[in-house]
Design a protein around this motif. Structure first.
Motif, PDB file in Angstrom:
ATOM      1  N   UNK A 103      34.609  17.464 -25.048  1.00  9.52           N
ATOM      2  CA  UNK A 103      35.815  17.348 -25.708  1.00  9.52           C
ATOM      3  C   UNK A 103      36.320  18.739 -26.203  1.00  9.52           C
ATOM      4  N   UNK A 104      35.617  19.576 -26.511  1.00  5.16           N
ATOM      5  CA  UNK A 104      36.062  20.829 -26.630  1.00  5.16           C
ATOM      6  C   UNK A 104      36.746  21.673 -25.517  1.00  5.16           C
ATOM      7  N   UNK A 105      35.889  21.429 -24.225  1.00  6.62           N
ATOM      8  CA  UNK A 105      36.335  22.001 -23.167  1.00  6.62           C
ATOM      9  C   UNK A 105      37.454  21.248 -22.701  1.00  6.62           C
ATOM     10  N   UNK A 106      37.579  20.003 -22.975  1.00  6.96           N
ATOM     11  CA  UNK A 106      38.963  19.242 -22.429  1.00  6.96           C
ATOM     12  C   UNK A 106      40.187  19.548 -23.139  1.00  6.96           C
ATOM     13  N   UNK A 114      32.373  23.965 -14.826  1.00  9.82           N
ATOM     14  CA  UNK A 114      31.848  24.304 -15.987  1.00  9.82           C
ATOM     15  C   UNK A 114      31.727  22.618 -16.596  1.00  9.82           C
ATOM     16  N   UNK A 115      32.671  21.889 -16.395  1.00  8.64           N
ATOM     17  CA  UNK A 115      32.491  20.564 -16.998  1.00  8.64           C
ATOM     18  C   UNK A 115      31.662  19.863 -16.239  1.00  8.64           C
ATOM     19  N   UNK A 116      31.670  19.924 -14.678  1.00 10.57           N
ATOM     20  CA  UNK A 116      30.373  19.151 -14.145  1.00 10.57           C
ATOM     21  C   UNK A 116      29.284  19.605 -14.432  1.00 10.57           C
ATOM     22  N   UNK A 117      28.970  20.921 -14.673  1.00 14.41           N
ATOM     23  CA  UNK A 117      27.657  21.530 -15.095  1.00 14.41           C
ATOM     24  C   UNK A 117      27.280  20.877 -16.782  1.00 14.41           C
ATOM     25  N   UNK A 118      28.469  20.890 -17.338  1.00 16.20           N
ATOM     26  CA  UNK A 118      28.199  20.178 -18.705  1.00 16.20           C
ATOM     27  C   UNK A 118      28.050  18.808 -19.019  1.00 16.20           C
ATOM     28  N   UNK A 119      27.794  18.161 -17.814  1.00 17.50           N
ATOM     29  CA  UNK A 119      28.022  16.659 -18.132  1.00 17.50           C
ATOM     30  C   UNK A 119      26.890  15.967 -18.874  1.00 17.50           C
ATOM     31  N   UNK A 120      25.684  16.748 -18.893  1.00 15.80           N
ATOM     32  CA  UNK A 120      24.943  16.408 -19.582  1.00 15.80           C
ATOM     33  C   UNK A 120      24.668  16.939 -21.203  1.00 15.80           C
ATOM     34  N   UNK A 121      25.707  17.676 -21.497  1.00 19.11           N
ATOM     35  CA  UNK A 121      25.877  18.283 -22.672  1.00 19.11           C
ATOM     36  C   UNK A 121      26.481  17.245 -23.717  1.00 19.11           C
ATOM     37  N   UNK A 122      26.555  17.929 -24.963  1.00 17.79           N
ATOM     38  CA  UNK A 122      27.183  16.935 -25.888  1.00 17.79           C
ATOM     39  C   UNK A 122      28.698  16.498 -25.617  1.00 17.79           C
TER      40      UNK A 122
END
Length: 296
Positions: free
Chosen positions: A87-90, A74-82
């Motif tokens: 930070x929230x996922x981290x 999910x982190x890799x897919x959200x590389x283009x997210x804000x």
């Protein structure tokens, strides 16, 4: 890196780990084996079993709750997210790791508490077993002391029996010597008995002669006794007749005395009657006859 227990041979560690794994598999990987059960199965001491079991349980806990180290998809897919989303996922990953670490720590602490409880129970069981062994050892020592006392007593009895055996042997020799003397005396007695038997035969012969003579004299005496008996019988008959005559005379004399007494009584009665009659007659004859006036 997990610290290994010091001064534990490799073969001992292998036996402990193999025993723990085997018991864990037997429970369906649901219940951790106790230290005491592993110690008994591996046949090792309690210190080695508890030290190796700590390592083995840590390894099982780490395998049961691994911490994610790779970047989630999910982190890799959200590389283009804000950045906020990243930070929230981290934060969520960090919190999840923290929760996993806390859970692992709680699990390890619970396992440590359980291990301490198991060790305490195992030590209590060992203390009970040690006390039982000490009691058994005391019983064995008491039995050994009793056996020693009994052995001492048996040795004393054996010595007494040996002394009695020596005394009995000496007594047997004395009895055998006395038996020889008695046999000698018996032989002498046999010789004396034979001489006495010869004398007895001689006495019997003389006795037979005396008996024959006595029988002849007895026949002569029997004739004399017969004559004397006949005379005695005749005299007894005469005596019986004389006694009968005497009894008859005595009876007649008694009857005569009774008759004389009766006659005397009758005479006395007649005398009294005669006297009374004379008394009545005599006064009538002596009294003078009176004349009637104017008469003759």
């Amino acid at each position: 890196m997990t610290q290994q227990a010091p001064q534990i041979p490799a073969d001992v560690r292998e036996r402990i780990i193999a025993a723990a794994t085997d018991l864990f598999e037997q429970s369906g990987r649901e219940t951790m084996p106790t230290v005491d059960a592993v110690r008994r199965a591996a046949r090792v001491d309690m210190n080695a079993a508890s030290a190796v079991m700590k390592e083995w349980r840590r390894a099982q806990t780490a395998q049961a709750a691994p911490v994610a180290v790779a970047v989630p998809e999910s982190v890799q897919q959200a590389s283009s997210a804000a950045v906020a989303t990243i930070w929230q996922q981290a934060q969520e990953l960090a919190n999840e790791s923290l929760r996993s670490a806390q859970a692992a720590w709680e699990t390890e602490r619970a396992e440590q508490d359980a291990m301490r409880q198991e060790l305490a129970e195992a030590f209590e069981r060992q203390a009970g077993e040690l006390e039982a062994l000490q009691s058994r050892l005391a019983s064995i020592e008491a039995a050994e002391a009793a056996a020693r006392g009994e052995a001492t007593e048996l040795r004393g009895q054996l010595a007494a029996a040996q002394e009695q055996a020596h005394t009995a042997e000496a007594r047997a020799q004395e009895i055998e010597r006395r038996a020889g003397e008695l046999r000698t005396e018996l032989d002498r007695a046999h010789q004396t008995s034979q001489a006495a038997a010869a004398q007895l035969d001689q006495v019997r012969g003389e006795l037979a002669k005396v008996q024959a003579k006595a029988e002849a004299e007895q026949e002569a005496h029997q004739e004399q006794r017969k004559a004397a008996a006949t005379e005695a019988h005749r005299m007894a008959e005469r005596l019986t007749a004389a006694q009968a005559e005497r009894d008859q005379a005595t009876k007649a004399a008694g009857q005569a005395r009774e008759e004389a007494a009766r006659m005397a009584g009758q005479i006395d009665t007649l005398k009294e009657q005669s006297a009374a009659l004379l008394a009545r007659i005599t006064p009538a004859e002596a009294k003078p006859t009176r004349k009637k006036p104017g008469g003759e």
